[in-house]
Design a protein around this motif. Structure first.
Motif, mmCIF file in Angstrom:
data_model
loop_
_atom_site.group_PDB
_atom_site.id
_atom_site.type_symbol
_atom_site.label_atom_id
_atom_site.label_comp_id
_atom_site.label_asym_id
_atom_site.label_seq_id
_atom_site.Cartn_x
_atom_site.Cartn_y
_atom_site.Cartn_z
ATOM 1 N N ALA A 150 33.964 61.576 36.226
ATOM 2 C CA ALA A 150 34.083 63.035 36.150
ATOM 3 C C ALA A 150 32.818 63.702 36.676
ATOM 4 O O ALA A 150 32.876 64.708 37.401
ATOM 5 C CB ALA A 150 34.362 63.472 34.717
ATOM 6 N N GLY A 151 31.668 63.132 36.328
ATOM 7 C CA GLY A 151 30.410 63.680 36.817
ATOM 8 C C GLY A 151 30.267 63.550 38.316
ATOM 9 O O GLY A 151 29.774 64.462 38.990
ATOM 10 N N GLY A 194 30.309 66.970 40.393
ATOM 11 C CA GLY A 194 29.036 67.257 41.040
ATOM 12 C C GLY A 194 29.186 67.507 42.527
ATOM 13 O O GLY A 194 28.491 68.351 43.108
ATOM 14 N N ARG A 195 30.104 66.791 43.165
ATOM 15 C CA ARG A 195 30.293 66.948 44.600
ATOM 16 C C ARG A 195 31.257 68.079 44.951
ATOM 17 O O ARG A 195 31.111 68.719 45.989
ATOM 18 C CB ARG A 195 30.766 65.616 45.202
ATOM 19 N N LEU A 196 32.233 68.322 44.103
ATOM 20 C CA LEU A 196 33.194 69.393 44.376
ATOM 21 C C LEU A 196 32.674 70.766 43.950
ATOM 22 O O LEU A 196 32.894 71.765 44.640
ATOM 23 C CB LEU A 196 34.510 69.102 43.655
ATOM 24 N N ILE A 197 31.979 70.820 42.826
ATOM 25 C CA ILE A 197 31.503 72.095 42.285
ATOM 26 C C ILE A 197 30.052 72.344 42.662
ATOM 27 O O ILE A 197 29.673 73.443 43.059
ATOM 28 C CB ILE A 197 31.672 72.134 40.752
ATOM 29 N N GLY A 198 29.228 71.285 42.533
ATOM 30 C CA GLY A 198 27.814 71.437 42.843
ATOM 31 C C GLY A 198 27.112 72.299 41.814
ATOM 32 O O GLY A 198 27.379 72.225 40.627
ATOM 33 N N GLY A 199 26.224 73.164 42.290
ATOM 34 C CA GLY A 199 25.518 74.063 41.386
ATOM 35 C C GLY A 199 24.131 73.563 41.032
ATOM 36 O O GLY A 199 23.589 72.663 41.686
ATOM 37 N N LYS A 220 20.561 64.031 42.572
ATOM 38 C CA LYS A 220 21.990 64.267 42.793
ATOM 39 C C LYS A 220 22.707 64.798 41.559
ATOM 40 O O LYS A 220 23.831 65.299 41.673
ATOM 41 C CB LYS A 220 22.671 62.981 43.259
ATOM 42 N N LYS A 221 22.104 64.683 40.402
ATOM 43 C CA LYS A 221 22.800 65.079 39.172
ATOM 44 C C LYS A 221 22.810 66.604 39.027
ATOM 45 O O LYS A 221 21.773 67.248 39.179
ATOM 46 C CB LYS A 221 22.144 64.439 37.952
ATOM 47 N N THR A 222 23.973 67.139 38.721
ATOM 48 C CA THR A 222 24.128 68.582 38.527
ATOM 49 C C THR A 222 24.587 68.864 37.098
ATOM 50 O O THR A 222 25.123 67.990 36.411
ATOM 51 C CB THR A 222 25.169 69.148 39.499
ATOM 52 N N TRP A 223 24.402 70.121 36.682
ATOM 53 C CA TRP A 223 24.906 70.529 35.379
ATOM 54 C C TRP A 223 26.427 70.494 35.342
ATOM 55 O O TRP A 223 27.035 70.181 34.319
ATOM 56 C CB TRP A 223 24.394 71.927 35.026
ATOM 57 N N ALA A 226 31.088 68.098 32.985
ATOM 58 C CA ALA A 226 32.388 67.482 33.267
ATOM 59 C C ALA A 226 32.494 66.116 32.595
ATOM 60 O O ALA A 226 33.566 65.729 32.118
ATOM 61 C CB ALA A 226 32.598 67.349 34.774
ATOM 62 N N GLY A 227 31.388 65.385 32.531
ATOM 63 C CA GLY A 227 31.384 64.104 31.833
ATOM 64 C C GLY A 227 31.680 64.265 30.361
ATOM 65 O O GLY A 227 32.431 63.470 29.767
ATOM 66 N N TRP A 228 31.125 65.312 29.741
ATOM 67 C CA TRP A 228 31.406 65.563 28.321
ATOM 68 C C TRP A 228 32.881 65.898 28.111
ATOM 69 O O TRP A 228 33.498 65.425 27.154
ATOM 70 C CB TRP A 228 30.558 66.728 27.818
ATOM 71 N N VAL A 229 33.425 66.715 29.001
ATOM 72 C CA VAL A 229 34.837 67.102 28.888
ATOM 73 C C VAL A 229 35.737 65.880 29.034
ATOM 74 O O VAL A 229 36.704 65.692 28.278
ATOM 75 C CB VAL A 229 35.197 68.171 29.936
ATOM 76 N N GLY A 230 35.420 65.019 30.002
ATOM 77 C CA GLY A 230 36.211 63.806 30.187
ATOM 78 C C GLY A 230 36.152 62.895 28.979
ATOM 79 O O GLY A 230 37.170 62.340 28.543
#
Length: 263
Positions: free
Chosen positions: A145-146, A150-155, A165-168, A173-177
């Motif tokens: 999920a991360g 991270g690649r689709l939403i970015g930020g 490479k890690k984004t918020w 998304a990892g927590w939601v998954g």
């Protein structure tokens, strides 16, 4: 970054990731001696990579400590906990005696690795396939999920100085998954509503494990812990999240009556 460059490692990651998943599922399903050997080998490989990063130029030392760690964990997995713990700590003392620098970092990470390995073996032996799969799913879903978020939403970046490479967006998304995995287990596996919160906590711990390993690589001046797994780097690169989550689960198990026995 172009769209192609965002995804240029996806095919390789999926291919090697598929093989790892297949081996992992088989080991978890069979359990017993096979699972003990599999986890011991993985942890031994992680210690080998750890020594290579912390004390470069001494491949024999890395190999000796990696093998010693794997053997110690394998033997410990068949012993009562009170007898097993000294074996789990023994490789750290061997490393202190043989390494010439970064001893504290080695001691901390090596001990955490072997404790996590012993915890995973105990989880499979004592609580069955279902809860071992739950732990793996939480970590894998957090990572997948991360990766995509991270690649689709970015930020905004999470900690660019350590993990560029890690984004918020990927972190959340990892927590939601993980929460979704916990919701499934709460609904169908008798884990109770607390399993949702515990799943999120394990997701966070897996991310912290990843960040800790990234920081160590930065300090060692390497991109990957090794090149054993195409598209993923080394065993530490792939299983640092599992290390963090497994250690967190050991704490949870010590505090509450969890997980339930489902076999």
């Amino acid at each position: 970054m172009t769209t192609d460059s965002k995804w240029n490692d996806l095919a390789t990651r999926m291919g090697s990731g598929g093989i790892m998943v297949a081996v992992g599922i088989l080991g978890i399903w069979i359990g017993g001696h096979v699972f003990h050997v599999l986890i011991s080998a993985v942890c031994g490989a992680m210690i080998w990579e750890l020594v290579r990063m912390l004390q470069p130029g001494q491949p024999r030392l890395a190999m000796r400590l990696g093998i010693a760690s794997a053997v110690a964990l394998l033997i410990a997995s068949y012993l009562p906990l009170g007898v097993a713990l000294p074996l789990i700590l023994a490789p750290a003392f061997v490393g202190i005696g043989q390494m010439t620098k970064r001893r504290t970092r080695f001691t901390t990470y090596a001990t955490a690795t072997l404790l996590a390995g012993l915890g995973m073996i105990a989880l499979r032996d004592d609580f069955g396939v279902g809860w071992m799969v739950w732990l793996v799913l939480v970590v894998v879903v957090t990572d997948v999920a991360g990766y995509f978020a991270g690649r689709l939403i970015g930020g905004p970046k999470f900690w660019p100085a350590v993990s560029p490479k890690k984004t918020w967006s990927g972190t959340v998304a990892g927590w939601v998954g993980a929460a979704a995995v916990g919701l499934y287990y709460a609904t169908y596996m008798g884990g109770g509503v607390n399993v949702i919160g515990i799943s999120i906590a394990l997701s966070m711990a897996s991310q912290l494990g990843d960040i800790a390993e990234s920081a160590m690589k930065r300090q060692a001046g390497v991109k990957d812990s090794s090149a054993l797994i195409p598209g993923h780097g080394g065993v530490l690169d792939r299983f640092d999240g599992m290390l963090g989550a497994s250690l967190m689960l050991l704490i949870v198990e010590a505090l509450v009556d969890f997980p339930p026995v489902t076999a």
